[in-house]
Write a protein that holds these residues in place. Structure first.
Motif, PDB file in Angstrom:
ATOM      1  N   LEU A 146      71.114  57.379   1.701  1.00  0.00           N
ATOM      2  CA  LEU A 146      70.261  56.219   1.943  1.00  0.00           C
ATOM      3  C   LEU A 146      68.800  56.640   1.957  1.00  0.00           C
ATOM      4  CD1 LEU A 146      72.367  54.407   4.679  1.00  0.00           C
ATOM      5  CD2 LEU A 146      71.937  53.616   2.348  1.00  0.00           C
ATOM      6  N   PRO A 147      67.986  56.123   1.037  1.00  0.00           N
ATOM      7  CA  PRO A 147      66.625  56.641   0.895  1.00  0.00           C
ATOM      8  C   PRO A 147      65.663  56.211   1.984  1.00  0.00           C
ATOM      9  CG  PRO A 147      66.983  54.813  -0.622  1.00  0.00           C
ATOM     10  CD  PRO A 147      68.302  55.088   0.035  1.00  0.00           C
ATOM     11  N   LEU A 163      70.438  50.056  -0.062  1.00  0.00           N
ATOM     12  CA  LEU A 163      69.316  50.963  -0.286  1.00  0.00           C
ATOM     13  C   LEU A 163      68.100  50.645   0.571  1.00  0.00           C
ATOM     14  CD1 LEU A 163      69.500  51.350  -4.176  1.00  0.00           C
ATOM     15  CD2 LEU A 163      70.533  52.767  -2.384  1.00  0.00           C
ATOM     16  N   SER A 164      68.072  49.468   1.206  1.00  0.00           N
ATOM     17  CA  SER A 164      66.940  49.104   2.060  1.00  0.00           C
ATOM     18  C   SER A 164      67.220  49.391   3.534  1.00  0.00           C
ATOM     19  CB  SER A 164      66.589  47.623   1.887  1.00  0.00           C
ATOM     20  OG  SER A 164      66.217  47.335   0.554  1.00  0.00           O
ATOM     21  N   HIS A 171      76.351  53.004   1.602  1.00  0.00           N
ATOM     22  CA  HIS A 171      75.281  53.769   0.950  1.00  0.00           C
ATOM     23  C   HIS A 171      74.611  52.979  -0.172  1.00  0.00           C
ATOM     24  CE1 HIS A 171      78.339  54.537  -2.151  1.00  0.00           C
ATOM     25  NE2 HIS A 171      77.342  54.873  -2.941  1.00  0.00           N
ATOM     26  N   GLN A 172      75.209  51.826  -0.533  1.00  0.00           N
ATOM     27  CA  GLN A 172      74.589  50.968  -1.532  1.00  0.00           C
ATOM     28  C   GLN A 172      73.516  50.063  -0.933  1.00  0.00           C
ATOM     29  OE1 GLN A 172      77.730  48.838  -3.522  1.00  0.00           O
ATOM     30  NE2 GLN A 172      78.749  50.711  -4.250  1.00  0.00           N
TER      31      GLN A 172
END
Length: 368
Positions: free
Chosen positions: A179-180, A157-158, A154-155
């Motif tokens: 996750l964005p 982010l891309s 989840h880190q």
């Protein structure tokens, strides 16, 4: 073959090529010509697909420091050296279809990496250090032996596309819902029993494939208006013998319909008769409705006729219409003719129809 290899590398050095293609060269070891002297400082893309490499040199990053893309698909690589983490400019790494059992934690040092493909190996786990790949956009770990995914993913982010089909996953880390930029998530053919309730809450996540998870009993409500992969594909099997099949029951042999070309085993995914019947009716309706002269009335209730006319979706692999499959390819249905027609229940000799809307579907009991 050896002379052609030497000539290709010699020309690449002389002309300072940025791309070097060494696919299909029957290589058992990494060419020493690439590692001599100063190496190939100018090389950016190295293609070594479909060879027989078993390992990579420890000084790869030292001799090829400007590599941006490294393609090693379809080799026999079992070990990745820890020095792989020194390829600081690497953006694409393809190690699919090899013999990897372990990924070293140093892979998390590839801070420029955007695409990582590890499909079709023998990986039982992934290092948590994958979460350090802040620029990672694509991760493919399908066809391995994974039981879990790193929570620290989840880190990344891309991350936009995560594919983990055909593993042994029992659950999906809830942190992945954070996750964005995640747009596509594929977890087909695993052992999933549930999905995080927050899955699909992000507006970015539009494609979710969870077909062929036999123990998955329900979907989070946020997924109802997403594109969901189908369970069961209508692709015709490759049948070499098309003679009529028979079913033996004791001393009685019953010929089967000519349309039936194969019988599925317990491990095959066989479409239910209800689904097949709907597809046949759908195809018949489409044929007759195009020619009024041959149009014959359908002796079906209007609601069932609506179902035949408008399938819930289409298989993302074979494009066949789908009517009763658990995970159809769902588009928003509130403004379509199917807004209130989604499922039929059949009881004995009597056809009893039960109509409900996805707006009314709520998790029950222990369903997610």
């Amino acid at each position: 073959m050896a002379s052609e290899l030497h000539e290709a590398i010699f020309m690449a050095k002389q002309e300072r090529h940025k791309n070097l293609f060494l696919n299909y060269r029957n290589l058992n070891i990494f060419p020493v010509e690439l590692l001599k002297d100063e190496g190939m400082q100018f090389l950016e893309r190295l293609f070594m697909k479909r060879n027989s490499l078993t390992t990579l040199p420890d000084n790869l990053a030292q001799k090829l420091p400007n590599l941006i893309e490294l393609y090693l698909h379809s080799n026999n690589i079992a070990i990745i050296p820890q020095a792989i983490g020194n390829l600081g400019k690497l953006q694409s790494l393809d190690l699919s279809d090899n013999a990897l059992q372990v990924i070293c934690p140093e892979i998390g040092q590839l801070r420029s990496l955007r695409h990582l493909r590890l499909a079709n190996n023998q990986l039982k786990f992934l290092p948590q250090e994958l979460g350090d790949l802040g620029e990672l956009e694509t991760l493919d770990v399908s066809m391995n032996l994974l039981r879990t995914l790193p929570e620290r993913l989840h880190q990344c982010l891309s991350l936009q596309c995560l594919t983990a089909d055909r593993n042994q996953l029992h659950c999906l880390p809830r942190q992945l819902c954070l996750l964005p930029d995640l747009n596509e998530l594929s977890m087909a053919a695993n052992c999933l029993t549930s999905l995080p309730l927050d899955l699909g809450r992000s507006m970015e996540l539009q494609f979710v494939f969870v077909d062929n998870n036999a123990h998955l009993k329900g979907l989070p409500s946020y997924l109802y208006n997403k594109v969901i992969g189908c369970s069961g594909c209508g692709l015709a099997g490759q049948i070499s013998d098309v003679k009529q099949l028979c079913l033996t029951l004791g001393d009685v042999t019953v010929p089967l319909p000519s349309e039936l070309k194969t019988i599925g085993s317990e491990t095959d995914h066989v479409l239910p008769l209800e689904e097949l019947a709907c597809r046949v009716q759908h195809a018949a309706y489409n044929r007759t409705s195009k020619d009024v002269k041959f149009l014959t009335p359908f002796l079906l209730p209007k609601s069932l006729l609506d179902v035949v006319q408008w399938p819930l979706g289409h298989c993302h692999r074979c494009s066949q219409p789908m009517f009763t499959i658990v995970y159809p390819k769902l588009f928003p249905l509130r403004e379509t003719a199917l807004a209130g027609v989604h499922k039929r229940f059949w009881c004995g000799e009597e056809c009893r129809e039960k109509v409900f809307s996805y707006d009314a579907v709520k998790p029950k009991n222990n369903l997610p």
